[in-house]
Scaffold this motif. Structure first.
Motif, PDB file in Angstrom:
ATOM      1  N   UNK A 133       0.842  -1.197   0.000  1.00  0.00           N
ATOM      2  CA  UNK A 133       0.000   0.000   0.000  1.00  0.00           C
ATOM      3  C   UNK A 133       0.876   1.244   0.000  1.00  0.00           C
ATOM      4  N   UNK A 134       0.401   2.317  -0.647  1.00  0.00           N
ATOM      5  CA  UNK A 134       1.053   3.616  -0.445  1.00  0.00           C
ATOM      6  C   UNK A 134       0.128   4.574   0.306  1.00  0.00           C
ATOM      7  N   UNK A 135      -0.968   4.020   0.833  1.00  0.00           N
ATOM      8  CA  UNK A 135      -1.852   4.755   1.740  1.00  0.00           C
ATOM      9  C   UNK A 135      -1.699   4.123   3.120  1.00  0.00           C
ATOM     10  N   UNK A 136      -1.514   4.928   4.139  1.00  0.00           N
ATOM     11  CA  UNK A 136      -1.342   4.413   5.498  1.00  0.00           C
ATOM     12  C   UNK A 136      -2.148   5.280   6.465  1.00  0.00           C
ATOM     13  N   UNK A 137      -2.597   4.708   7.568  1.00  0.00           N
ATOM     14  CA  UNK A 137      -3.141   5.578   8.616  1.00  0.00           C
ATOM     15  C   UNK A 137      -2.121   6.687   8.900  1.00  0.00           C
ATOM     16  N   UNK A 138      -2.600   7.909   9.003  1.00  0.00           N
ATOM     17  CA  UNK A 138      -1.700   9.067   8.936  1.00  0.00           C
ATOM     18  C   UNK A 138      -0.700   9.135  10.093  1.00  0.00           C
ATOM     19  N   UNK A 139      -1.111   8.761  11.288  1.00  0.00           N
ATOM     20  CA  UNK A 139      -0.180   8.883  12.417  1.00  0.00           C
ATOM     21  C   UNK A 139       0.999   7.905  12.294  1.00  0.00           C
ATOM     22  N   UNK A 140       0.750   6.614  12.064  1.00  0.00           N
ATOM     23  CA  UNK A 140       1.882   5.710  11.832  1.00  0.00           C
ATOM     24  C   UNK A 140       2.763   6.156  10.655  1.00  0.00           C
ATOM     25  N   UNK A 141       2.113   6.611   9.579  1.00  0.00           N
ATOM     26  CA  UNK A 141       2.835   7.103   8.398  1.00  0.00           C
ATOM     27  C   UNK A 141       3.788   8.224   8.824  1.00  0.00           C
ATOM     28  N   UNK A 142       3.281   9.152   9.612  1.00  0.00           N
ATOM     29  CA  UNK A 142       4.093  10.282  10.064  1.00  0.00           C
ATOM     30  C   UNK A 142       5.239   9.852  10.967  1.00  0.00           C
ATOM     31  N   UNK A 143       4.979   8.884  11.836  1.00  0.00           N
ATOM     32  CA  UNK A 143       6.027   8.407  12.749  1.00  0.00           C
ATOM     33  C   UNK A 143       7.172   7.784  11.957  1.00  0.00           C
ATOM     34  N   UNK A 144       6.835   6.964  10.971  1.00  0.00           N
ATOM     35  CA  UNK A 144       7.896   6.313  10.193  1.00  0.00           C
ATOM     36  C   UNK A 144       8.668   7.335   9.374  1.00  0.00           C
ATOM     37  N   UNK A 145       7.962   8.327   8.836  1.00  0.00           N
ATOM     38  CA  UNK A 145       8.669   9.387   8.106  1.00  0.00           C
ATOM     39  C   UNK A 145       9.642  10.142   9.017  1.00  0.00           C
ATOM     40  N   UNK A 146       9.218  10.414  10.246  1.00  0.00           N
ATOM     41  CA  UNK A 146      10.100  11.104  11.208  1.00  0.00           C
ATOM     42  C   UNK A 146      11.357  10.277  11.482  1.00  0.00           C
ATOM     43  N   UNK A 147      11.159   8.971  11.713  1.00  0.00           N
ATOM     44  CA  UNK A 147      12.306   8.100  12.016  1.00  0.00           C
ATOM     45  C   UNK A 147      13.256   8.040  10.832  1.00  0.00           C
ATOM     46  N   UNK A 148      12.685   7.964   9.633  1.00  0.00           N
ATOM     47  CA  UNK A 148      13.533   7.879   8.439  1.00  0.00           C
ATOM     48  C   UNK A 148      14.234   9.211   8.172  1.00  0.00           C
ATOM     49  N   UNK A 149      13.556  10.293   8.468  1.00  0.00           N
ATOM     50  CA  UNK A 149      14.157  11.636   8.319  1.00  0.00           C
ATOM     51  C   UNK A 149      15.412  11.743   9.184  1.00  0.00           C
ATOM     52  N   UNK A 150      15.315  11.255  10.409  1.00  0.00           N
ATOM     53  CA  UNK A 150      16.442  11.329  11.342  1.00  0.00           C
ATOM     54  C   UNK A 150      17.438  10.188  11.141  1.00  0.00           C
ATOM     55  N   UNK A 151      17.217   9.411  10.061  1.00  0.00           N
ATOM     56  CA  UNK A 151      18.108   8.284   9.724  1.00  0.00           C
ATOM     57  C   UNK A 151      18.282   7.315  10.893  1.00  0.00           C
ATOM     58  N   UNK A 152      17.220   7.096  11.621  1.00  0.00           N
ATOM     59  CA  UNK A 152      17.268   6.143  12.722  1.00  0.00           C
ATOM     60  C   UNK A 152      17.045   4.749  12.158  1.00  0.00           C
ATOM     61  N   UNK A 153      17.989   3.869  12.422  1.00  0.00           N
ATOM     62  CA  UNK A 153      17.934   2.526  11.842  1.00  0.00           C
ATOM     63  C   UNK A 153      16.707   1.760  12.331  1.00  0.00           C
ATOM     64  N   UNK A 154      16.004   1.146  11.384  1.00  0.00           N
ATOM     65  CA  UNK A 154      14.848   0.320  11.735  1.00  0.00           C
ATOM     66  C   UNK A 154      15.143  -1.173  11.584  1.00  0.00           C
ATOM     67  N   UNK A 155      16.038  -1.526  10.670  1.00  0.00           N
ATOM     68  CA  UNK A 155      16.323  -2.941  10.398  1.00  0.00           C
ATOM     69  C   UNK A 155      16.960  -3.585  11.628  1.00  0.00           C
ATOM     70  N   UNK A 156      16.287  -4.558  12.166  1.00  0.00           N
ATOM     71  CA  UNK A 156      16.806  -5.246  13.353  1.00  0.00           C
ATOM     72  C   UNK A 156      16.685  -4.436  14.636  1.00  0.00           C
ATOM     73  N   UNK A 157      16.126  -3.236  14.520  1.00  0.00           N
ATOM     74  CA  UNK A 157      15.973  -2.414  15.732  1.00  0.00           C
ATOM     75  C   UNK A 157      14.913  -3.022  16.649  1.00  0.00           C
ATOM     76  N   UNK A 158      15.154  -2.880  17.938  1.00  0.00           N
ATOM     77  CA  UNK A 158      14.227  -3.377  18.949  1.00  0.00           C
ATOM     78  C   UNK A 158      13.239  -2.251  19.265  1.00  0.00           C
ATOM     79  N   UNK A 159      12.021  -2.359  18.729  1.00  0.00           N
ATOM     80  CA  UNK A 159      11.041  -1.276  18.837  1.00  0.00           C
ATOM     81  C   UNK A 159       9.878  -1.715  19.724  1.00  0.00           C
ATOM     82  N   UNK A 160       9.559  -0.905  20.722  1.00  0.00           N
ATOM     83  CA  UNK A 160       8.425  -1.200  21.597  1.00  0.00           C
ATOM     84  C   UNK A 160       7.341  -0.145  21.367  1.00  0.00           C
ATOM     85  N   UNK A 161       6.119  -0.621  21.137  1.00  0.00           N
ATOM     86  CA  UNK A 161       4.966   0.252  20.955  1.00  0.00           C
ATOM     87  C   UNK A 161       4.028   0.056  22.143  1.00  0.00           C
TER      88      UNK A 161
END
Lengths: 281, 281
Positions: A133-161
């Motif tokens: 999909x290229x449509x996402x619920x807006x808040x999760x979409x925004x969070x991932x864009x923020x993380x990618x903007x700051x070049x925070x590694x996601x691959x193998x990262x230990x993420x708690x929601x």
């Protein structure tokens, strides 16, 4: 050291880019987002105003369709169906909450999935899970864009929601799983919550509980994303005890000015993506 | 102490109950499942035979529609559309893998979601995420039934899933989140995998890697669910180093005879649920 992730700044940058893209549409009609409101909820008025302003700034035609508080379900469904068929409308969103006589699920399910700018429909969410999909619920979409903007590694990262709502926690978990992160989703039944959070590379709190996240939940290398939208002593705040925590993590989003502006920006992006698909751009 | 979770036994019990329910259908037609096969893959032949036998035992009409290896995509789509329109057909599944000339996604997306007995369509998966479905991908469905059969607590349980496929890991994670578990999804990029697994109340391995789960991954109070389907030295086995681990956990599923029989039983249950919805039962 400035470790604040400035969501307002990045949202402005994204909006500027979107504005440029929309200005480049010369020969066709402009993208259009319809916002449906029922009644006159004060908070809704404010959110809608923000969304319409944002549309206006980037060149999306934002239009409010406001109905009386006591509208019956059949009538509202009929109005949404008209918008489904209207070729000039790219996105349709229903501002929640709705009055009690209206079934929220029936109303939102009436929106044609090809105009689902909020990304809340079952078929959109299924495609989000399937990484298709290229449509996402807006808040999760925004969070991932923020993380990618700051070049925070996601691959193998230990993420708690923290939080498992249909509009934040669950879709976000699926999106981060698709990004090859190790993802843990916690809820109010979770045992040893602070212990689970404390070792995370990225902690995302969407609990809706002011000052839930204290220094016991964090570590020095953590990126901390605050999705909370709470009021405490009349003041708007997130889930994080910001003043006590901000110097004890690597990166942190403020409330306001963190995830919030990104959410609106991503609603615009969804509308533009729906427009592009409709126009085969 | 017998700590083996006997999936074969429970699947038989469920199948017997389903048989009784289907026998009670007096005035209407019986439920019908269509299995589409392309070519003559040996493993597929075996799986299909098992599914047809299982249908037969419970009173579902199981029918195989077998096409030549070199069938073109348009033709197969046309055949699926005929089944979509056939009022006597309740469930349609396409046995994977398909030959290279056929786009798996295009083919499976052709199945009407109201006949999606595998539970793999976007709209089914979206509804699974939203906790609004009685159709589920069969393997996750079977795993949850096994856990509930053994009265293993899910609320607040710390559950670790290894694997994030579209048919096991991701839907299962969403289903367990909806059951109020704390769920962690790991993948091949996960750091310190054994450490994460070792503290789980329930560990579910769908990695597809023989002998991945050693005693370093488990604890004495753990329920260990093995979704692996591997061959090692010519022998069919799961992901768990069974002989070395089985006495070091509280409960364990064997391979074969654990999750496998439950998967087929849940395919039958999905077909029956689709039938009931279609017939308004």
């Amino acid at each position: 050291m400035n470790n604040i992730i400035d969501g307002k700044l990045y949202a402005q940058e994204l909006n500027t880019n979107l504005k440029i893209s929309i200005e480049q549409i010369k020969t066709k009609r402009k993208p259009k987002l319809m916002i449906i409101q029922v009644g006159d909820n004060l908070a809704s008025n404010k959110y809608i105003k923000n969304k319409l302003n944002a549309c206006n700034k980037v060149g999306i035609i934002g239009e409010l369709l406001k109905f009386e508080e006591n509208i019956i379900e059949e009538k509202l469904i009929e109005e949404i169906r008209k918008l489904n068929e209207n070729k000039n409308v790219d996105g349709i969103i229903v501002q929640l909450p709705l009055p009690n006589q209206l079934n929220e699920k029936i109303i939102t399910d009436t929106i044609d999935p090809s105009k689902d700018a909020d990304g809340f429909s079952p078929i959109t969410l299924g495609n989000v899970m399937l990484n298709n999909s290229n449509i996402f619920p807006a808040t999760p979409f925004g969070i991932i864009k923020l993380l990618e903007w700051k070049k925070i590694n996601l691959i193998g990262a230990n993420i708690v929601i923290i939080g498992r709502s249909n509009i934040v926690g669950k879709p976000l978990a699926n999106m981060l799983i698709n990004k090859s992160a190790t993802v843990t989703v916690c809820n109010t039944k979770t045992k040893k919550l602070s212990e689970i959070c404390k070792t995370a590379d990225i902690l995302i709190s969407a609990a809706g509980s002011a000052k839930l996240i204290t220094e016991d939940f964090v570590n020095r290398d953590m990126t901390l994303i605050d999705v909370g939208a709470n009021f405490l002593d009349g003041k708007y705040c997130g889930d994080v005890d910001f003043d006590n925590v901000k110097d004890k993590v690597k990166f942190i989003t403020p409330v306001p000015g963190g995830v919030g502006p990104m959410t609106i920006s991503c609603l615009l992006q969804n509308t533009f993506n729906l427009y592009n698909k409709k126009e085969n751009l």
